[in-house]
Enzyme design. Sequence first.
Site, PDB file in Angstrom:
ATOM      1  N   HIS A  56      -5.267  -9.955 -44.296  1.00 13.94           N
ATOM      2  CA  HIS A  56      -4.714 -11.040 -43.479  1.00 13.94           C
ATOM      3  C   HIS A  56      -4.287 -10.534 -42.104  1.00 13.94           C
ATOM      4  O   HIS A  56      -3.525 -11.199 -41.407  1.00 13.94           O
ATOM      5  CB  HIS A  56      -3.510 -11.667 -44.179  1.00 13.94           C
ATOM      6  CG  HIS A  56      -3.767 -12.108 -45.574  1.00 13.94           C
ATOM      7  ND1 HIS A  56      -4.761 -13.004 -45.889  1.00 13.94           N
ATOM      8  CD2 HIS A  56      -3.190 -11.762 -46.756  1.00 13.94           C
ATOM      9  CE1 HIS A  56      -4.772 -13.209 -47.207  1.00 13.94           C
ATOM     10  NE2 HIS A  56      -3.831 -12.451 -47.748  1.00 13.94           N
ATOM     11  N   HIS A 219      -6.794 -16.899 -49.246  1.00 14.83           N
ATOM     12  CA  HIS A 219      -7.579 -16.007 -50.098  1.00 14.83           C
ATOM     13  C   HIS A 219      -8.864 -16.689 -50.510  1.00 14.83           C
ATOM     14  O   HIS A 219      -9.510 -16.306 -51.477  1.00 14.83           O
ATOM     15  CB  HIS A 219      -6.809 -15.623 -51.351  1.00 14.83           C
ATOM     16  CG  HIS A 219      -5.414 -15.177 -51.078  1.00 14.83           C
ATOM     17  ND1 HIS A 219      -4.366 -16.055 -51.054  1.00 14.83           N
ATOM     18  CD2 HIS A 219      -4.920 -13.958 -50.788  1.00 14.83           C
ATOM     19  CE1 HIS A 219      -3.259 -15.377 -50.761  1.00 14.83           C
ATOM     20  NE2 HIS A 219      -3.563 -14.118 -50.592  1.00 14.83           N
TER      21      HIS A 219
END
Lengths: 333, 333, 207, 207
Positions: A56, A219
């Site tokens: 991320h 995700h």
Amino acid sequence: MKKLINKPDDVVAEALLGIEAAHPDLKVDHPNRVIYRADSPVAGKVGLISGGGSGHEPLHGGFVGMGMLDAACAGQVFTSPTPDQMLAATKLVDGGKGVLHIVKNYTGDVLNFEMGAELAAAESGVEVATVVTNDDVAVKDSLYTAGRRGVGVTVLVEKIAGAAAEEGRALSEVAAIARKVNESGRSMGMALTSGTVPAAGEPTFQLGEDEIEIGIGIHGEPGRRREKLTSAAEIGEKLVEPIIDDLPFRSGDEVLAFVNGMGGTPLIELYVMYNEVARILAGHGIGIARSLVGSYITSLDMAGCSVTLLKLDEELLKLWDAPVKTPALRWGI
Amino acid sequence: MKKLINKPDDVVAEALLGIEAAHPDLKVDHPNRVIYRADSPVAGKVGLISGGGSGHEPLHGGFVGMGMLDAACAGQVFTSPTPDQMLAATKLVDGGKGVLHIVKNYTGDVLNFEMGAELAAAESGVEVATVVTNDDVAVKDSLYTAGRRGVGVTVLVEKIAGAAAEEGRALSEVAAIARKVNESGRSMGMALTSGTVPAAGEPTFQLGEDEIEIGIGIHGEPGRRREKLTSAAEIGEKLVEPIIDDLPFRSGDEVLAFVNGMGGTPLIELYVMYNEVARILAGHGIGIARSLVGSYITSLDMAGCSVTLLKLDEELLKLWDAPVKTPALRWGI
Amino acid sequence: MSLDRLQEWIIRFALEIEEHKDHLTRLDSAIGDADHGINMDRGMKAVLAKIEAEPPASVEALFKAAGMTLVSSVGGASGPLYGTFFLRFGMAGGETESLSADHLAKAFRSGLDGVVARGKAEAGDKTMFDALAPALEALEAGLDQGVGLAEALKAAAIAAAAGRDATIPMLARKGRASYLVERSVGHQDPGATSAALLIQVAAATLT
Amino acid sequence: MSLDRLQEWIIRFALEIEEHKDHLTRLDSAIGDADHGINMDRGMKAVLAKIEAEPPASVEALFKAAGMTLVSSVGGASGPLYGTFFLRFGMAGGETESLSADHLAKAFRSGLDGVVARGKAEAGDKTMFDALAPALEALEAGLDQGVGLAEALKAAAIAAAAGRDATIPMLARKGRASYLVERSVGHQDPGATSAALLIQVAAATLT
Ligand SMILES: Nc1ncnc2c1ncn2[C@@H]1O[C@H](COP(=O)(O)OP(=O)(O)O)[C@@H](O)[C@H]1O
Ligand SMILES: Nc1ncnc2c1ncn2[C@@H]1O[C@H](COP(=O)(O)OP(=O)(O)O)[C@@H](O)[C@H]1O
Ligand SMILES: [Mg+2]
Ligand SMILES: [Mg+2]
Ligand SMILES: [Mg+2]
Ligand SMILES: [Mg+2]
């Protein structure tokens, strides 16, 4: 899979080496995979740690530095870090005023941070407070489920709570500010393409050449629905309207508008999206007091974007504007 | 083609609207497609303008602001802006000490800027100096050809010359600094995938699932050679060694190491690459005094990276560290 | 039940996880994030390495080693949950070298309580709880009825498998699968699947 | 040569460019950046709009309008190069409503000089120069020999086409194609191709 990597299993460890080499203000505890301020612990300041699965970036390691996080725990790609990492980070940054854990609301993250906090209490007696972010309006909110995911607002919580800590406020106050930011912010994301987890070697999900996923998680979790690819203007509406409805944001509100890239989307498209977001907000009579445009909470090489709106008041505005010095966000110093 | 856009022909105009809405310190002359400092012209300061085809964001518009550019001219995607844009920009930013044009070495850019400078001289008598960047070692250097392309070093020229201008130096001095940066820097890039020009709707070139292009240009121009996909470590060597050989950089040199993403490559991979670059430089006894990691000169959604090394001395270091306040680079203020 | 047999349980669970790794991951890819098999395999391999390096001398040491290692090597939701299960199991088992059938059931109960304390799962939430809870009930009922440990564990394994299968029509209310709401229906829960393996191996080993 | 005919030349060039747009772009995609047809078409369409909106009253006005419009609407290398060609052509043509054959050749020479002054191309560099220069030579030679404008322009068109074809084996030394070094060999230069169209249209129109 086409990536600038060596062995898939080494990506996280090597990225940490790169971060350490590139940023002299940061140090890395490699065995524990903790990125921390080189001047840790900062005496008399509440310590802020966060962490989560890798993939991320710049979240969270890129937000370590003066005015934001004191440390970030890096898990495997898309996998929460483990409690011993949170313990190590907590001990590293405790400057005597306690430590705030900022946790994105995923069961894995929540449970692992919880155990980390228990270990810290048991082992070192550091006072720990935890704030869980859960701003993703794509997920129905409910007391009886795992609840909403923590996404874009996490960046804003880290910045604003970091500024509050820098002012020397007490742990309970810093935690309260963090909660206020979380409660005043909402997000929604979408994907044009799937990211590819290095160890998997293949895209997490498949989208047709003319399909998009509205309400995607960071995700690659499925969103609200799969739709036909459409214009930036319409995508803007699909993201912004549910956000406005949810809080709800009202005419006359002043917001921070954050248009975030998912990793594979270039800046020129984010500015096109920002233009749409600004148009839609203006139509609702909502003012934009501050903005953030860029890829700050990503999902590997996923193409797509998310929008986060944060309702501002004087206190949040002042803390947002306070100096910050991290690899990914920096101003005032 | 999957992009966050409306009509392909409107991408540039709408991105400019987004930039203007997101950054109160900037203004946009929409008919001329010029992004400029809201406080232009800055009296007593040499004005700096640059520009080029769009699709390389944040270059150039994201580098407009205190301590860097005064204005940027945005062309169509991958197409140089036209002389009337440069004329408009030059007039907007002239604070009485002349204007420096920073031009990437592509025939279209060079010729259009040249005509722009001629128009400015004829129409307004503004003194204009031009610096052409040509740092791409993938292209053989020669007096008899169009020469090397201007790539990564352009960002560093804009920052460092911008700082010199901010100090109040004369046009000739600012131009000399800019030339020094260009002469002290070298770059090389590679692509994992092609970008897609919105108006074309299809990738500019095709690379097999296991192929990469070494020496790619930022418009997808073919590079030195097509090769099999390999590790970050080997890609690092293929980029860094030719750079070192070319200047040449020597043991004991101190450099700014700049690992740049091409638009579709996420930060985690850039840090993996940075780790390799740092390793290779250490092996040559070359010290890294400053670093820059991120997507600063892109090629739409191309996946890949470039490496730029700039040999530093005290003067360049001081100017690099000077305050800068732009959407894409900011520190010290 | 000797420490050796209990250790054999853990070892064979690790082997079963390895064998079912891809299956578990595939189940997780339908309603989660495609890593349950990878997570459990990473964790149980670490457990094997741990108890090989430092052979535990008591029931408590064995299960604490397993629990701590899972907690510090998995990272997903399953790490703290299985970790807590084994940690609590070990603490209830105590510093002893063998467990009676009743003591075993008590340790199991303690482990399951730990899972609930941590994860707040209730019956029908579509989690590992839905395999573990019916298994424990069957074990306790069998021992109550005096059928003996072997029979009681067999009943527990059958109950766990039934509980696992019963997750298929459930709408997930915990974990990642809950984001899918209605779309979670029709898929077998990966955590319930690995939990059923744990009980199945117990029935095959602890005799 | 009347102003009307000269304007017809420009208009028909624009139409030819539109017709060959994709071909020119395809040539540019082999050794450039796949936009020469797009660039020229955008530019010439703007020229048409310009002279329709403000009909030019002199040779100078016509070619200056064409040149300025190309310069301000193209952006690629071809914008300043064709733009300069027409600007210089117009300045040499002057504030008149017709051109003699010799005056036309002089204006052409002046335009070509402008292209060279701007782009520094030499013969054999694989650029538009390699079509324009032989065309001008043929035109001047024809006029020198007294064959008349129509014949001289026909010879010029043949020379331009030959010059265009001769770019195929050349190794590019100017423009984007030069980055390719050896790999530029075997491809026809897009700018030489559009330049040959310009002369071909002249031969067909200026009679
Ligand atoms: N709150 C909870 N209580 C009990 N079990 C849970 C809970 N949340 C998730 N689980 C179990 O964890 C399993 C997923 O584990 P895993 O895939 O390893 O972790 P993650 O979801 O973090 O990727 C689910 O199938 C479910 O059985
Ligand atoms: N220096 C130069 N002198 C003359 N003609 C040139 C020069 N550089 C390029 N050209 C011509 O320009 C053509 C390319 O034009 P175009 O594709 O429109 O511009 P760009 O290369 O900027 O994309 C080439 O085919 C060549 O004929
Ligand atoms: Mg999972
Ligand atoms: Mg997971
Ligand atoms: Mg071209
Ligand atoms: Mg071009």
